[in-house]
Design a protein around this motif. Structure first.
Motif, mmCIF file in Angstrom:
data_model
loop_
_atom_site.group_PDB
_atom_site.id
_atom_site.type_symbol
_atom_site.label_atom_id
_atom_site.label_comp_id
_atom_site.label_asym_id
_atom_site.label_seq_id
_atom_site.Cartn_x
_atom_site.Cartn_y
_atom_site.Cartn_z
ATOM 1 N N LYS A 44 -23.625 16.749 -17.548
ATOM 2 C CA LYS A 44 -23.755 15.356 -17.120
ATOM 3 C C LYS A 44 -24.434 14.571 -18.230
ATOM 4 C CE LYS A 44 -24.049 16.399 -12.182
ATOM 5 N NZ LYS A 44 -24.858 16.270 -10.947
ATOM 6 N N THR A 45 -23.962 13.351 -18.463
ATOM 7 C CA THR A 45 -24.501 12.537 -19.564
ATOM 8 C C THR A 45 -24.954 11.174 -19.056
ATOM 9 O OG1 THR A 45 -22.307 11.660 -20.112
ATOM 10 C CG2 THR A 45 -23.008 13.667 -21.251
ATOM 11 N N THR A 46 -26.026 10.667 -19.667
ATOM 12 C CA THR A 46 -26.505 9.305 -19.393
ATOM 13 C C THR A 46 -26.924 8.669 -20.716
ATOM 14 O OG1 THR A 46 -28.734 10.131 -18.957
ATOM 15 C CG2 THR A 46 -27.278 9.795 -17.052
ATOM 16 N N PHE A 47 -26.737 7.343 -20.819
ATOM 17 C CA PHE A 47 -27.105 6.588 -22.016
ATOM 18 C C PHE A 47 -28.376 5.773 -21.774
ATOM 19 C CE2 PHE A 47 -23.000 6.998 -24.265
ATOM 20 C CZ PHE A 47 -23.461 7.019 -25.576
ATOM 21 N N SER A 48 -29.196 5.698 -22.822
ATOM 22 C CA SER A 48 -30.309 4.756 -22.878
ATOM 23 C C SER A 48 -30.304 4.169 -24.278
ATOM 24 C CB SER A 48 -31.645 5.455 -22.586
ATOM 25 O OG SER A 48 -32.720 4.528 -22.718
ATOM 26 N N GLY A 49 -29.712 2.976 -24.397
ATOM 27 C CA GLY A 49 -29.508 2.402 -25.726
ATOM 28 C C GLY A 49 -28.494 3.241 -26.479
ATOM 29 N N THR A 50 -28.931 3.802 -27.623
ATOM 30 C CA THR A 50 -28.040 4.680 -28.397
ATOM 31 C C THR A 50 -28.429 6.144 -28.253
ATOM 32 O OG1 THR A 50 -29.419 4.443 -30.380
ATOM 33 C CG2 THR A 50 -27.579 2.883 -30.098
ATOM 34 N N THR A 51 -29.312 6.427 -27.263
ATOM 35 C CA THR A 51 -29.720 7.814 -27.023
ATOM 36 C C THR A 51 -28.914 8.384 -25.858
ATOM 37 O OG1 THR A 51 -31.959 7.420 -27.830
ATOM 38 C CG2 THR A 51 -31.621 9.343 -26.420
ATOM 39 N N LEU A 52 -28.311 9.505 -26.098
ATOM 40 C CA LEU A 52 -27.516 10.184 -25.079
ATOM 41 C C LEU A 52 -28.319 11.372 -24.542
ATOM 42 C CD1 LEU A 52 -24.690 10.534 -23.666
ATOM 43 C CD2 LEU A 52 -24.182 12.195 -25.479
ATOM 44 N N THR A 53 -28.523 11.387 -23.232
ATOM 45 C CA THR A 53 -29.182 12.525 -22.591
ATOM 46 C C THR A 53 -28.119 13.417 -21.964
ATOM 47 O OG1 THR A 53 -31.176 11.251 -22.138
ATOM 48 C CG2 THR A 53 -30.833 13.253 -20.837
ATOM 49 N N VAL A 54 -28.133 14.671 -22.359
ATOM 50 C CA VAL A 54 -27.165 15.649 -21.857
ATOM 51 C C VAL A 54 -27.902 16.615 -20.940
ATOM 52 C CG1 VAL A 54 -25.498 17.429 -22.457
ATOM 53 C CG2 VAL A 54 -25.844 15.467 -23.987
ATOM 54 N N ALA A 55 -27.528 16.629 -19.653
ATOM 55 C CA ALA A 55 -28.127 17.536 -18.672
ATOM 56 C C ALA A 55 -27.162 18.692 -18.426
ATOM 57 C CB ALA A 55 -28.419 16.799 -17.374
ATOM 58 N N LEU A 56 -27.616 19.922 -18.635
ATOM 59 C CA LEU A 56 -26.793 21.116 -18.484
ATOM 60 C C LEU A 56 -27.251 21.918 -17.277
ATOM 61 C CD1 LEU A 56 -26.790 22.346 -22.207
ATOM 62 C CD2 LEU A 56 -25.035 20.973 -21.067
ATOM 63 N N GLU A 57 -26.303 22.417 -16.498
ATOM 64 C CA GLU A 57 -26.561 23.387 -15.443
ATOM 65 C C GLU A 57 -25.648 24.577 -15.696
ATOM 66 O OE1 GLU A 57 -26.258 21.811 -11.549
ATOM 67 O OE2 GLU A 57 -27.651 20.154 -11.918
ATOM 68 N N VAL A 58 -26.223 25.770 -15.794
ATOM 69 C CA VAL A 58 -25.453 26.930 -16.250
ATOM 70 C C VAL A 58 -25.745 28.145 -15.374
ATOM 71 C CG1 VAL A 58 -25.510 26.084 -18.630
ATOM 72 C CG2 VAL A 58 -27.206 27.750 -17.888
ATOM 73 N N ASP A 59 -24.771 29.062 -15.378
ATOM 74 C CA ASP A 59 -24.934 30.411 -14.834
ATOM 75 C C ASP A 59 -24.243 31.377 -15.792
ATOM 76 O OD1 ASP A 59 -26.374 30.004 -12.460
ATOM 77 O OD2 ASP A 59 -24.553 29.383 -11.398
ATOM 78 N N GLU A 60 -24.831 32.548 -15.984
ATOM 79 C CA GLU A 60 -24.245 33.617 -16.796
ATOM 80 C C GLU A 60 -24.036 33.186 -18.245
ATOM 81 O OE1 GLU A 60 -23.466 36.720 -15.770
ATOM 82 O OE2 GLU A 60 -23.710 36.532 -13.604
ATOM 83 N N LEU A 61 -24.917 32.310 -18.767
ATOM 84 C CA LEU A 61 -24.869 31.900 -20.166
ATOM 85 C C LEU A 61 -26.261 32.052 -20.775
ATOM 86 C CD1 LEU A 61 -22.824 28.557 -19.936
ATOM 87 C CD2 LEU A 61 -21.944 30.844 -20.404
ATOM 88 N N ASP A 62 -26.311 32.398 -22.059
ATOM 89 C CA ASP A 62 -27.609 32.499 -22.715
ATOM 90 C C ASP A 62 -27.756 31.560 -23.915
ATOM 91 O OD1 ASP A 62 -26.206 33.789 -24.813
ATOM 92 O OD2 ASP A 62 -26.667 35.772 -24.016
ATOM 93 N N ARG A 63 -26.679 30.803 -24.223
ATOM 94 C CA ARG A 63 -26.769 29.838 -25.326
ATOM 95 C C ARG A 63 -25.723 28.756 -25.134
ATOM 96 N NH1 ARG A 63 -24.640 32.000 -30.652
ATOM 97 N NH2 ARG A 63 -23.324 30.200 -31.054
ATOM 98 N N VAL A 64 -26.058 27.527 -25.517
ATOM 99 C CA VAL A 64 -25.094 26.422 -25.508
ATOM 100 C C VAL A 64 -25.173 25.694 -26.842
ATOM 101 C CG1 VAL A 64 -24.469 24.200 -24.496
ATOM 102 C CG2 VAL A 64 -25.110 26.096 -23.004
#
Length: 691
Positions: free
Chosen positions: A621-641
């Protein structure tokens, strides 16, 4: 239709009992017959309402059917000169265009060129008065083409055979019991057809007095596939259905069928072959177009699929308004359990409840479509509407179609980059001439990638051109993974051509396990062109090539040839698909319940495979604040993104929990964000989104 009554059947009881004692495993016990009768009754009851609604339409559709002898009585108008022309053009295609000729000569010890030369020499000694019947000519031509065991390379009969099917009004399928003994059951009948104790669940024992298994094997040898599984599958299918454009008409005017009736009684019927018009093909394969040049299609399976639709699935015919693989403006569902789809003749999508859980099931009947991107997008839409914990992709009976459609779809089920299967021309003067004329892509058929290597082959002695993909690699990777649950692929021995390419790509990119109801696919690995397309490529763009060896064929006859052979990628890189096919990870032999109760055991097996696979999650999921992008990750069975912005690496994060938030500076709206998820160093999930 003529069936014996109980009195007539009783006269033959002793003989049948003697036969049953010789083959006890193939005779149902009283209890099993009772169970089969119960299953068959439930099957008929569930379908009776919709059948009643379809009866009028089906009866009208069958009204044009004529007995086989009446049809054959009007056939046969080729002159001796026209027959000679067909033989000479067949020689040309096999010598100059047929990419698998060296392989077929080596693997099957055949010599189709010499057979054609002998045929031509004998015709030179004939006159119009002494030449044989036309049906013998067609049978010999068909036999020569069948001898190479290549369902891409065909002699297509002229009118009145083209566009016609010979059929019996029922379908037979094979299953196995717990002791691994074969049984052959009636699974479908044409609406309105009846015979004593006959219908889905009746068991066929003999065909024209021959034990049914032997009859299937003998018939399969006549319509040879690339391997034993394909031979038997096609032998069974052709017992009751023959596309006359590609298969010779039946020798017999009628068949005598011995069967165990729904009540366990011994029955026999005599049924006459009939001939009717098939549904039209999806596209004009002789026309110069990207679609016709990108076909990987088993015409026999495609003709039969359309014929089965016309005979047994009139709901789909009506939705498509008599067209094939039509794309509807508004999605429609064929049954109440199905998801509505814009391509009812191509897809069937639904939830299935198995002993291991509820999963998605998408049946792909054909890849024979005009628009491969629309095909891919509809697959994506249907898969997204199904459970995300596991997907069964079922391509049984799929004879192929547009190669782009098959390879464009693979990306949607894997985070890996798709490498389309490369193909090769055989090195000949005529193939070089065609590639030279179209090396700069004047008409949308770009043969430039193969030209330089063919041009050098005269000097180097190379047998084949360079191996280059037909499917654009960008198109095979432009949307990436869209389904993130585990996937299992279901195949059988009638999988062929573009569907073989799909199955090979599924295996080569390690997308998931392959569950086969036979021990191999049909093993057809090629792009196929018609004589008409080959001739057109030397005539267009103007001016036409005055040295072209292709001559227009008479009476609507045609020839097809495997023009470019396909090679595997990945661990089996360079291995041909032709004759080798794609072997399944797990084999499931079809059961009686599969045939009569909607593939229940097959789906349970597929469900068990899905339940055993890891269920990963990568939600972004992504949200913008000005030119800053916040990326929210929800994961299962992963150890790196790893995160990428417009394919440039931005961040690599080790995961210690199921959630993570990352800020990315100086981002512009509309850029493409890609998140790649890893487990133990292996790429296992990927998502793309515009920000």
């Amino acid at each position: 239709m003529k069936a014996t009554g109980k009195k007539a059947a009783a006269k033959k009881t002793a003989a049948r009992k003697s036969s049953a004692r010789q083959e006890p495993a193939k005779t149902a016990t009283g209890a099993k017959r009772a169970a089969r009768t119960s299953v068959a009754k439930r099957t008929r009851a569930a379908a009776s309402s919709s059948r009643t609604q379809r009866t009028a339409t089906t009866v009208a559709a069958q009204a044009a059917a004529v007995p086989l002898p009446d049809f054959l009585g009007s056939a046969g108008t080729l002159t001796l000169a026209q027959r000679t022309q067909l033989v000479e053009q067949a020689l040309l295609l096999l010598e100059q265009n047929y990419v698998h000729l060296p392989l077929k000569v080596a693997m099957h010890a055949v010599n189709p060129l010499q057979r054609l030369r002998v045929m031509r020499a004998r015709m030179e000694r004939q006159t119009a008065a002494t030449m044989g019947p036309e049906w013998i000519f067609h049978r010999e031509m068909s036999s020569i083409f069948h001898s190479v065991r290549d369902l891409h390379t065909n002699y297509l009969l002229p009118v009145p055979f083209a566009g016609k099917i010979a059929y019996l009004p029922f379908m037979i399928e094979k299953c196995y019991d717990a002791a691994d003994v074969e049984h052959y059951l009636i699974t479908r009948t044409v609406t309105g057809y009846s015979a004593p104790q006959f219908g889905p669940g009746a068991e066929v024992t003999h065909w024209n007095g021959t034990p049914i298994a032997r009859a299937v094997a003998l018939n399969g040898a006549q319509f040879a596939g690339s391997n034993d599984a394909a031979n038997l599958a096609r032998g069974l299918e052709s017992l009751t259905l023959r596309p006359l454009v590609i298969q010779s008409p039946p020798d017999e005017d009628w068949v005598t069928l011995s069967y165990v009736g729904l009540d366990g009684s011994a029955q026999e019927l005599r049924e006459q072959w009939k001939v009717t018009t098939n549904l039209p093909p999806m596209t004009d394969l002789d026309a110069i177009s990207q679609t016709s040049a990108s076909m990987g299609l088993d015409l026999d399976s495609d003709e039969k699929a359309r014929a089965k639709k016309a005979l047994y699935v009139r709901d789909v015919v009506e939705l498509e308004d008599g067209q094939s693989s039509a794309e509807l403006r508004t999605p429609a569902a064929v049954t109440g359990a199905d998801l509505p789809t814009t391509m009812p003749g191509v897809f069937r999508a639904r939830e299935v409840v198995t002993s291991s859980g509820t999963f998605g099931h998408v049946r792909i009947f054909t890849f024979s479509v005009q628009d491969p991107v629309a095909f891919r997008d509809e697959f994506v839409r249907l898969a997204a509407a199904l459970p995300q914990n596991g997907l069964i992709v079922d391509v049984r009976d799929n004879g192929g179609g547009h190669i782009f459609a098959s390879e464009f779809t693979l990306q949607t089920m894997t985070p890996r980059r798709i490498a389309p299967e490369p193909v090769q021309f055989i090195s000949t003067p005529v193939n070089l001439k065609i590639c030279r004329r179209h090396k700069d892509n004047p008409l949308g058929i770009d043969l430039g990638p193969w030209f330089d290597s063919l041009d050098l082959a005269t000097e180097t002695g190379a047998a084949y051109s360079a191996a280059k993909p037909i499917t654009p690699e960008d198109g095979a990777n432009d949307i990436g993974q869209t389904y993130h649950g585990p996937v299992v692929l279901v195949t059988d021995a009638r999988v062929y051509s573009a569907t073989d390419i799909f199955a090979a790509g599924f295996a080569d990119h390690e997308i998931g396990p392959i569950l086969g109801v036979d021990d191999n696919t049909g093993a057809g690995g090629a792009n196929v062109w018609t004589h008409g397309l080959l001739a057109a490529l030397l005539n267009e763009p103007p001016p036409p090539d005055e040295t072209s060896p292709y001559i227009a064929l008479p009476n609507g006859a045609n020839l097809r040839v495997a023009i470019r052979r396909t090679l595997r990628v990945g661990a089996l890189s360079g291995t041909p698909v032709e004759d080798l096919g794609v072997k399944p990870t797990v084999v499931h032999k079809m059961t009686e319940a599969d045939l009569l109760e909607g593939n229940v055991d097959l789906l349970n097996k597929a469900g068990s495979l899905l339940a055993a696979l890891p269920h990963r999650r990568l939600d972004v999921k992504t949200t913008f604040s000005g030119t800053t992008l916040t990326v929210a990750l929800e994961v299962d069975e992963l150890d790196r993104v790893d995160l990428y912005l417009d394919d440039r690496p931005i961040s690599s994060e080790d995961l210690t929990g199921p959630e993570l938030s990352i800020d990315i500076l100086e981002v512009t709206h509309g850029q493409l964000l890609r998140a790649d998820g890893y487990q133990a160093g292996a790429l296992v999930a990927s998502r793309r989104t515009k920000v």
